[in-house]
Design an enzyme around this catalytic site. Structure first.
Site: not given
Ligand code: PMP
Length: 457
Positions: A44-45
């Site tokens: 999700k970064d």
């Protein structure tokens, strides 16, 4: 000197690793893309960085602003890291089924965390979606990325995850598999891969209790498919804009238990200390691979996050035992009960327009104590002997009214793999029966007496 100026420069370019043990006996090269190598330990970064940069470019997010998001934890971590490097504040809303570890980690990186109930509809003002939306309205200079619908989510995978896989497999990838939550990972990556080679087969992994598989296969958004499950990060009770069903060739559902056991096997046999939905992705992808992969094929499976966030759950033996996931004893499943049932297995349903008196006659003739109420092919409610009796005692005239006026809510759907121990905990005074949809799309009913018969056989 070789260093990162800030953590955002460390996002992406995660390694591919060949599986050597859990895939024994399956043809082809099976590679996993290990996303815990990202600075926030999850895939999700990538979307966090893209959504924030997009908001800055559009002038939505200004210096000193606040980022608000509904998150299962990982997006929050990504947003928090990017926010720190750029000087923003963060407030996150989480459903209470998420690991405590995830909440603690978010607080550790300076975010404010608001915990919301899991078992409410997305429209309910208490849901983590609604609370996030309301906070955005109330707080000036705030930005609500909404990862479910924000196009930068899938775009980040189109721009980074897809090209990295194509580059690292030297264009030899034949199959791509990823869990489906917001749908950004599968849709964005698959779009890039299919543009390079339209023959790449894409496989989305879904949970029992989620709407994706049925929607893909029938075009029907069936709320009755929605029921609580435990796996975190995949499956939905909404259709996020980031899911592009045209980019997903096949969807397979994976049970909480199969996912949990595969997660632990990946840690012990491959040294991969990864999150629960990684077990779902690998279990489902290998099921698909069994019948479909040839020796020269190359499959890439996404492993979204790290194991630290699940220490209290899949990596905790007591928790696993409490959920019947480590049971030596094999409990029968809903599928076993249906297959071994004596007598007629025809499901008796009652049309919602039928009069209560007629419905009682039908139930009597068929010798049943409860029945699902239908409107066409939709399951809209349920009735039981005891409930009708108490309604009639209060108001005898009800016998000429349609059953829709006295019915209770619909029986819950469970997966064919659900075991007796779990099903028995779901049946009580209010919930008299459960429904099961088999692979042929036929619906079956399971009552307490079915469970008793199966336990004593
Ligand atoms: N696994 C985990 C642990 C996640 O947090 C998510 C994101 N919800 C996913 C899988 C699914 O990824 P996507 O949202 O891109 O479909």
């Amino acid at each position: 000197m070789n260093y990162l100026n800030n953590l955002t420069e460390g996002i992406g370019n995660t390694p591919l690793l060949k599986l050597n043990s859990v895939n024994k006996g399956i043809k082809g090269t099976i590679l996993v893309k290990v996303e815990y190598f990202n600075p926030g330990n999850s895939i999700k970064d990538r979307i966090a960085l893209k959504m924030i940069e997009d908001a800055e470019e559009k002038g939505i997010l200004k210096p000193g602003g606040t980022i608000i998001e509904g998150t299962s934890g990982n997006t929050g971590m990504g947003l928090a890291l990017v926010a720190i490097s750029k000087g923003y504040k963060c407030i996150f809303t989480l459903a209470d089924k998420q690991s405590k570890e995830k909440m603690d980690i978010l607080r550790a990186v300076g975010a404010e965390v608001i915990v919301c109930p899991t078992n409410v509809t997305p429209e309910d003002p208490k849901s983590y979606y609604s609370v996030a939306r309301q906070l955005e309205k109330d707080i000036p200079n705030s930005f609500y990325p909404n990862q479910y619908d924000h196009p930068a989510n899938a775009e980040s995978h189109y721009e980074t995850t897809g090209p990295e896989i194509w580059r690292d497999t030297d264009g030899k990838i034949t199959h791509y598999a990823a869990g489906m939550g917001t749908g950004g990972t599968i849709s964005g990556t698959s779009k890039y891969l299919k543009e390079q080679n339209p023959d790449v087969v894409t496989i989305g992994l879904d949970s029992y209790g989620s709407v994706f598989k049925k929607y893909k296969e029938t075009g029907i958004f069936d709320e009755k498919e929605v029921y609580p499950y435990l796996t975190e990060g995949i499956g939905e009770d909404i259709l996020p804009k980031n899911v592009d069903f045209d980019m997903v060739d096949h969807i397979l559902k994976v049970t909480d238990k199969d996912a949990a056991i595969m997660t632990r096997r990946l840690a012990r046999e491959e040294g991969l200390f990864i999150g629960w939905s990684c077990g779902s992705a690998v279990f489902g992808a290998l099921e698909f691979a069994k019948g479909n992969l040839k020796e020269d094929d190359v499959m890439v499976i996404i492993l979204p996050d790290h194991g630290t966030r699940y220490l209290g759950k899949v990596y905790n033996d007591d928790w696993m035992k409490d959920h019947g996931f480590l049971e030596e004893r094999k409990f029968a499943t809903a599928k076993d009960i249906i297959q071994h049932r004596n007598g007629s297995s025809e499901l008796v349903t009652i049309n919602q327009k039928l009069k209560v008196g007629e419905a009682i006659k039908t139930m009597n003739q068929k010798g049943i104590d409860q029945a699902p109420i239908v409107d066409g092919s939709n399951f809209v409610g349920s009735i039981s002997d005891s409930r009708i009796l108490s309604s009639l005692i209060e108001n005898p005239e009800l016998k000429d009214k349609p059953v829709a006026d006295v019915m209770d809510k619909s029986f819950q759907f469970v997966s064919p793999h659900e075991t007796i121990d779990v099903m028995s905990s779901m049946l009580n005074r209010e919930t008299k029966a459960l429904l099961v949809r088999d692979q042929a799309n036929d619906v079956h009913i399971i009552t307490q007496s079915d469970l008793l018969v199966a336990m004593t056989n």
